[in-house]
Design a protein around this motif. Structure first.
Motif, PDB file in Angstrom:
ATOM      1  N   SER A  73      58.490 -33.794  80.396  1.00  0.00           N
ATOM      2  CA  SER A  73      59.855 -33.389  80.383  1.00  0.00           C
ATOM      3  C   SER A  73      59.951 -32.194  81.434  1.00  0.00           C
ATOM      4  O   SER A  73      58.708 -31.644  81.985  1.00  0.00           O
ATOM      5  N   PRO A  74      61.174 -31.654  82.000  1.00  0.00           N
ATOM      6  CA  PRO A  74      61.331 -30.535  82.837  1.00  0.00           C
ATOM      7  C   PRO A  74      60.245 -29.342  82.337  1.00  0.00           C
ATOM      8  O   PRO A  74      60.319 -29.283  80.943  1.00  0.00           O
ATOM      9  N   ASN A  76      60.731 -26.051  82.009  1.00  0.00           N
ATOM     10  CA  ASN A  76      61.464 -25.346  81.356  1.00  0.00           C
ATOM     11  C   ASN A  76      61.703 -25.615  79.797  1.00  0.00           C
ATOM     12  O   ASN A  76      62.107 -24.894  78.768  1.00  0.00           O
ATOM     13  N   THR A  77      61.416 -26.813  79.470  1.00  0.00           N
ATOM     14  CA  THR A  77      61.621 -27.328  77.948  1.00  0.00           C
ATOM     15  C   THR A  77      60.026 -27.258  77.546  1.00  0.00           C
ATOM     16  O   THR A  77      60.090 -27.822  76.090  1.00  0.00           O
ATOM     17  N   LYS A 162      71.978 -29.317  92.545  1.00  0.00           N
ATOM     18  CA  LYS A 162      71.922 -29.905  91.302  1.00  0.00           C
ATOM     19  C   LYS A 162      70.469 -30.496  91.143  1.00  0.00           C
ATOM     20  O   LYS A 162      70.048 -30.682  89.909  1.00  0.00           O
ATOM     21  N   ARG A 164      66.647 -30.598  90.772  1.00  0.00           N
ATOM     22  CA  ARG A 164      65.592 -29.617  90.234  1.00  0.00           C
ATOM     23  C   ARG A 164      64.934 -28.829  90.993  1.00  0.00           C
ATOM     24  O   ARG A 164      64.372 -27.704  90.424  1.00  0.00           O
ATOM     25  N   ASN A 167      67.272 -25.841  91.301  1.00  0.00           N
ATOM     26  CA  ASN A 167      67.980 -25.411  90.140  1.00  0.00           C
ATOM     27  C   ASN A 167      67.303 -24.624  89.359  1.00  0.00           C
ATOM     28  O   ASN A 167      66.451 -24.864  88.615  1.00  0.00           O
ATOM     29  N   ASN A 169      68.351 -23.402  86.409  1.00  0.00           N
ATOM     30  CA  ASN A 169      68.417 -23.999  84.964  1.00  0.00           C
ATOM     31  C   ASN A 169      67.413 -25.084  84.715  1.00  0.00           C
ATOM     32  O   ASN A 169      67.035 -25.188  83.511  1.00  0.00           O
ATOM     33  N   LEU A 170      66.676 -25.720  85.756  1.00  0.00           N
ATOM     34  CA  LEU A 170      65.513 -26.453  85.451  1.00  0.00           C
ATOM     35  C   LEU A 170      64.180 -25.808  85.823  1.00  0.00           C
ATOM     36  O   LEU A 170      63.342 -26.485  86.122  1.00  0.00           O
ATOM     37  N   GLY A 172      63.660 -24.533  88.745  1.00  0.00           N
ATOM     38  CA  GLY A 172      63.455 -24.827  90.105  1.00  0.00           C
ATOM     39  C   GLY A 172      62.516 -23.648  91.016  1.00  0.00           C
ATOM     40  O   GLY A 172      62.735 -22.630  90.905  1.00  0.00           O
ATOM     41  N   TYR A 322      63.878 -16.828  85.318  1.00  0.00           N
ATOM     42  CA  TYR A 322      64.935 -17.607  85.261  1.00  0.00           C
ATOM     43  C   TYR A 322      65.703 -17.497  84.081  1.00  0.00           C
ATOM     44  O   TYR A 322      65.379 -16.621  83.102  1.00  0.00           O
TER      45      TYR A 322
END
Length: 328
Positions: A73-74, A76-77, A162, A164, A167, A169-170, A172, A322
């Motif tokens: 997964s990305p 940041n998760t 938008k 990654r 971004n 939030n992802l 990036g 981030y």
């Protein structure tokens, strides 16, 4: 320990597909898949003959029949998923960048040690046969001491905020997406981790790190330069300059050949080892060996930690934090 280790994958993107294909090369099937979008997991399972699809991702961590989880997964998760998986006793192979920062990684290393589990970053460079061969060549000493390493990695990505790559939030940015590869090569060919680190950076319109140049030096005087860009194409080139010659690697990280040039005669020797298309296969073979033996030296978590410490320092220097990230 069961004879046939059961792998589960979290995520259904490009890497997850390569991972499922790599397992098939190993003569086995993926045991289970989980994804935030359930239908994507169902489609993935049908494509690769996966026997189990989880309704909730947490079900993967709680499944007693899962031995190893590959988190794709990305990044940041990763921290939240890693913490849950380790608490439930799962060995973990985690896509790069393994965490956002050193604080997160240090906590996960401590938890893995407490639970006696293998934790590793899915860093292609640790596992491709060409790098293993080149490390041995350098260690044998015929080229002399590594003096300076020059790294380039640049991609041209459109300013789609938008996506990654830009971004926040992802998570990036160039450092965690491509810089991690360049710094991993630097660390693997240096005798000690660099401690003198200088840099310049250019933010993208979102505030992510679009471009950076980094200078590194360790206590033995070994140096490196790293040039990164997410909005300017560069060759993926590594040059390891030693006293008596230099090694040039093109198209890293998934390289399968290199050229060694003799400093005195100019003679060029091409070294080939492994196959580019087997990158995930090599990673997973090494991970299974580590789990079965309990010896994780081949997963190079100590290098992963050194690289993460460098990346965290750089972003702190830039003030590029981030959203909701805690690095204190």
């Amino acid at each position: 320990m069961r004879e046939n280790l059961n792998w589960a994958v979290l995520g259904t993107g490009v890497i997850a597909n390569e991972m499922a294909q790599a397992l098939q090369k190993m003569g086995k099937s993926l045991y289970a898949v989980g994804n935030r979008t359930h239908q994507k997991a169902v489609d993935f399972a049908e494509k690769y003959g996966v026997g189990k699809v989880y309704d909730q991702i947490d079900d993967m961590f709680e499944d007693e029949d899962v031995d190893i989880i590959y988190i794709t997964s990305p990044h940041n998760t990763h921290y939240t998923f890693m913490k849950k998986a380790l608490q439930y006793g799962k060995h973990l192979l985690v896509e790069k960048s393994i965490t956002l920062n050193s604080r997160e990684l240090d906590q996960m290393i401590a938890l893995a040690q407490e639970k006696n589990l293998i934790l590793a970053e899915a860093m292609t460079i640790w596992h491709m046969p060409i790098y293993k061969k080149l490390w041995n060549i350098v260690k044998e000493g015929a080229l002399g001491k590594v003096q300076i390493i020059t790294m380039n990695f640049g991609s041209f990505k459109e300013y789609d905020m938008k996506n990654r790559f830009f971004n926040l939030n992802l998570a990036g940015g160039a450092m965690l997406d491509i810089g991690v590869y360049a710094l991993s090569i630097v660390r693997s060919f240096m005798d000690e981790t660099p401690t003198n680190i200088l840099s310049q950076w250019k933010p993208s319109p979102t505030g992510s790190d679009e471009q950076a140049t980094v200078l590194l030096q360790n206590s033995q005087g070994q140096m490196a330069t790293v040039a990164l860009s997410m909005h300017s194409k560069q060759p993926k080139r590594a040059m390891i300059s030693c006293e008596k010659g230099y090694i040039e690697i093109m198209e890293y990280p998934r390289a399968d050949k290199a050229v060694i040039v003799d400093a005195e005669t100019g003679e060029r020797t091409e070294i080939t080892e492994g196959e580019t298309g087997n990158a995930l296969y090599y990673e997973m073979l090494d991970m299974e060996r580590a789990v079965r033996s309990g010896n994780a030296n081949g997963m190079h978590l100590e290098y992963t930690k050194d690289v993460m410490d460098i990346m965290t320092k750089l972003r702190k220097d830039w003030g590029m934090k981030y959203p909701e990230e805690n690095w204190d």
